[in-house]
Design a protein around this motif. Structure first.
Motif, mmCIF file in Angstrom:
data_model
loop_
_atom_site.group_PDB
_atom_site.id
_atom_site.type_symbol
_atom_site.label_atom_id
_atom_site.label_comp_id
_atom_site.label_asym_id
_atom_site.label_seq_id
_atom_site.Cartn_x
_atom_site.Cartn_y
_atom_site.Cartn_z
ATOM 1 N N ARG A 153 0.859 -1.181 0.000
ATOM 2 C CA ARG A 153 0.000 0.000 0.000
ATOM 3 C C ARG A 153 0.896 1.231 0.000
ATOM 4 O O ARG A 153 1.898 1.277 0.700
ATOM 5 C CB ARG A 153 -0.865 -0.016 1.251
ATOM 6 C CG ARG A 153 -1.744 1.210 1.404
ATOM 7 C CD ARG A 153 -2.613 1.110 2.671
ATOM 8 N NE ARG A 153 -3.785 1.906 2.542
ATOM 9 C CZ ARG A 153 -4.919 1.577 1.935
ATOM 10 N NH1 ARG A 153 -5.017 0.394 1.379
ATOM 11 N NH2 ARG A 153 -5.939 2.394 1.868
ATOM 12 N N GLU A 201 -2.991 6.980 0.219
ATOM 13 C CA GLU A 201 -4.328 6.575 0.655
ATOM 14 C C GLU A 201 -5.081 5.824 -0.431
ATOM 15 O O GLU A 201 -6.037 5.120 -0.150
ATOM 16 C CB GLU A 201 -5.130 7.806 1.069
ATOM 17 C CG GLU A 201 -4.592 8.475 2.311
ATOM 18 C CD GLU A 201 -5.414 9.691 2.693
ATOM 19 O OE1 GLU A 201 -6.572 9.792 2.271
ATOM 20 O OE2 GLU A 201 -4.886 10.542 3.417
ATOM 21 N N ASP A 202 -4.659 5.980 -1.674
ATOM 22 C CA ASP A 202 -5.437 5.461 -2.794
ATOM 23 C C ASP A 202 -4.861 4.226 -3.473
ATOM 24 O O ASP A 202 -5.521 3.654 -4.331
ATOM 25 C CB ASP A 202 -5.588 6.555 -3.860
ATOM 26 C CG ASP A 202 -6.305 7.762 -3.306
ATOM 27 O OD1 ASP A 202 -7.220 7.578 -2.496
ATOM 28 O OD2 ASP A 202 -5.936 8.885 -3.678
ATOM 29 N N TYR A 203 -3.666 3.832 -3.137
ATOM 30 C CA TYR A 203 -3.003 2.783 -3.903
ATOM 31 C C TYR A 203 -2.787 1.514 -3.088
ATOM 32 O O TYR A 203 -2.148 1.536 -2.048
ATOM 33 C CB TYR A 203 -1.652 3.278 -4.418
ATOM 34 C CG TYR A 203 -1.778 4.457 -5.343
ATOM 35 C CD1 TYR A 203 -2.005 4.273 -6.694
ATOM 36 C CD2 TYR A 203 -1.684 5.753 -4.856
ATOM 37 C CE1 TYR A 203 -2.122 5.358 -7.548
ATOM 38 C CE2 TYR A 203 -1.801 6.844 -5.698
ATOM 39 C CZ TYR A 203 -2.022 6.635 -7.051
ATOM 40 O OH TYR A 203 -2.139 7.697 -7.879
ATOM 41 N N THR A 230 -2.316 -2.507 -9.745
ATOM 42 C CA THR A 230 -3.023 -1.785 -8.698
ATOM 43 C C THR A 230 -4.306 -1.190 -9.246
ATOM 44 O O THR A 230 -4.379 -0.805 -10.405
ATOM 45 C CB THR A 230 -2.148 -0.658 -8.098
ATOM 46 O OG1 THR A 230 -2.880 -0.010 -7.070
ATOM 47 C CG2 THR A 230 -1.721 0.347 -9.133
ATOM 48 N N THR A 231 -5.305 -1.175 -8.428
ATOM 49 C CA THR A 231 -6.526 -0.448 -8.742
ATOM 50 C C THR A 231 -6.438 0.832 -7.938
ATOM 51 O O THR A 231 -6.297 0.794 -6.722
ATOM 52 C CB THR A 231 -7.772 -1.256 -8.349
ATOM 53 O OG1 THR A 231 -7.736 -2.486 -9.050
ATOM 54 C CG2 THR A 231 -9.030 -0.500 -8.698
ATOM 55 N N ALA A 232 -6.489 1.952 -8.643
ATOM 56 C CA ALA A 232 -6.274 3.225 -7.975
ATOM 57 C C ALA A 232 -7.154 4.298 -8.573
ATOM 58 O O ALA A 232 -7.685 4.142 -9.666
ATOM 59 C CB ALA A 232 -4.818 3.634 -8.113
ATOM 60 N N ARG A 233 -7.260 5.369 -7.859
ATOM 61 C CA ARG A 233 -7.982 6.529 -8.371
ATOM 62 C C ARG A 233 -7.025 7.264 -9.309
ATOM 63 O O ARG A 233 -6.013 7.815 -8.892
ATOM 64 C CB ARG A 233 -8.404 7.429 -7.225
ATOM 65 C CG ARG A 233 -9.283 8.570 -7.682
ATOM 66 C CD ARG A 233 -9.880 9.335 -6.539
ATOM 67 N NE ARG A 233 -8.845 9.816 -5.651
ATOM 68 C CZ ARG A 233 -9.023 10.014 -4.356
ATOM 69 N NH1 ARG A 233 -10.176 9.756 -3.792
ATOM 70 N NH2 ARG A 233 -8.049 10.461 -3.609
ATOM 71 N N ARG A 274 -9.754 12.435 -10.002
ATOM 72 C CA ARG A 274 -10.913 12.596 -9.125
ATOM 73 C C ARG A 274 -12.149 11.908 -9.717
ATOM 74 O O ARG A 274 -12.586 12.212 -10.816
ATOM 75 C CB ARG A 274 -11.184 14.072 -8.895
ATOM 76 C CG ARG A 274 -12.191 14.320 -7.820
ATOM 77 C CD ARG A 274 -12.224 15.795 -7.431
ATOM 78 N NE ARG A 274 -12.225 15.910 -5.989
ATOM 79 C CZ ARG A 274 -11.176 16.076 -5.207
ATOM 80 N NH1 ARG A 274 -9.992 16.142 -5.718
ATOM 81 N NH2 ARG A 274 -11.288 16.186 -3.915
ATOM 82 N N GLU A 292 -11.647 5.574 -11.356
ATOM 83 C CA GLU A 292 -10.749 4.514 -10.916
ATOM 84 C C GLU A 292 -10.326 3.683 -12.103
ATOM 85 O O GLU A 292 -11.031 3.611 -13.108
ATOM 86 C CB GLU A 292 -11.427 3.638 -9.860
ATOM 87 C CG GLU A 292 -11.615 4.366 -8.549
ATOM 88 C CD GLU A 292 -11.992 3.429 -7.426
ATOM 89 O OE1 GLU A 292 -11.868 2.205 -7.585
ATOM 90 O OE2 GLU A 292 -12.404 3.938 -6.381
#
Length: 139
Positions: free
Chosen positions: A45, A48-50, A69-72, A75, A78
């Motif tokens: 990790r 905060e997003d990854y 990775t699934t990430a934002r 804004r 995803e």
């Protein structure tokens, strides 16, 4: 004071003066404890997003990995990011470079626990290894 005593005193002053003017640069190893083979699957990790699963392969000091990775991405959006890294292990410290599709890249530094089951580290963009934040993992 005799000439011999004066020479001895001047010699001691010169030696102590020289000693004080030299800086010794010593590199202290991170740890002399052996870290087990790092090969395998790791959960990691960063920020905060990854969240990413790392698929790590170790050959001696050389360590390579791929990850997804699934990430934002931006804004409200995803997506999936494919990445890889490679580095060199020295004691319990792994330093190297990471890349995501050629467009995003940088450096990283991981420090592994003595049992080789977890690491704490940092990642950075381009030539830096810590301006991106933390990157931690376990297996």
């Amino acid at each position: 004071m005799t000439m011999r005593n004066l020479s001895l005193l001047l010699g001691l002053v010169a030696i102590s003066g020289c000693h004080a003017s030299y800086a010794v640069n010593v590199r202290v190893p991170v740890s002399s404890a052996a870290v087990p083979d790092l090969s395998g699957t790791w959960n990691s990790r960063w920020g905060e997003d990854y969240v990413a699963v790392l698929f790590v392969k170790q050959e001696g000091e050389r360590v390579t990995a791929t990850y997804t990775t699934t990430a934002r991405l931006e804004r409200g959006v995803e997506g999936t990011i494919e990445g890889s890294f490679e580095g060199r292990l020295a004691g319990n410290e792994l330093r190297g470079t990471w890349e995501e599709g050629g467009a995003r890249f940088g450096r990283f530094r991981f420090v592994f626990g003595a049992d080789g089951r977890a690491f704490e580290g940092t990642w950075g963009r381009k030539a830096l290894e810590d301006d991106g934040g933390t990157w931690n993992g376990s297996r």
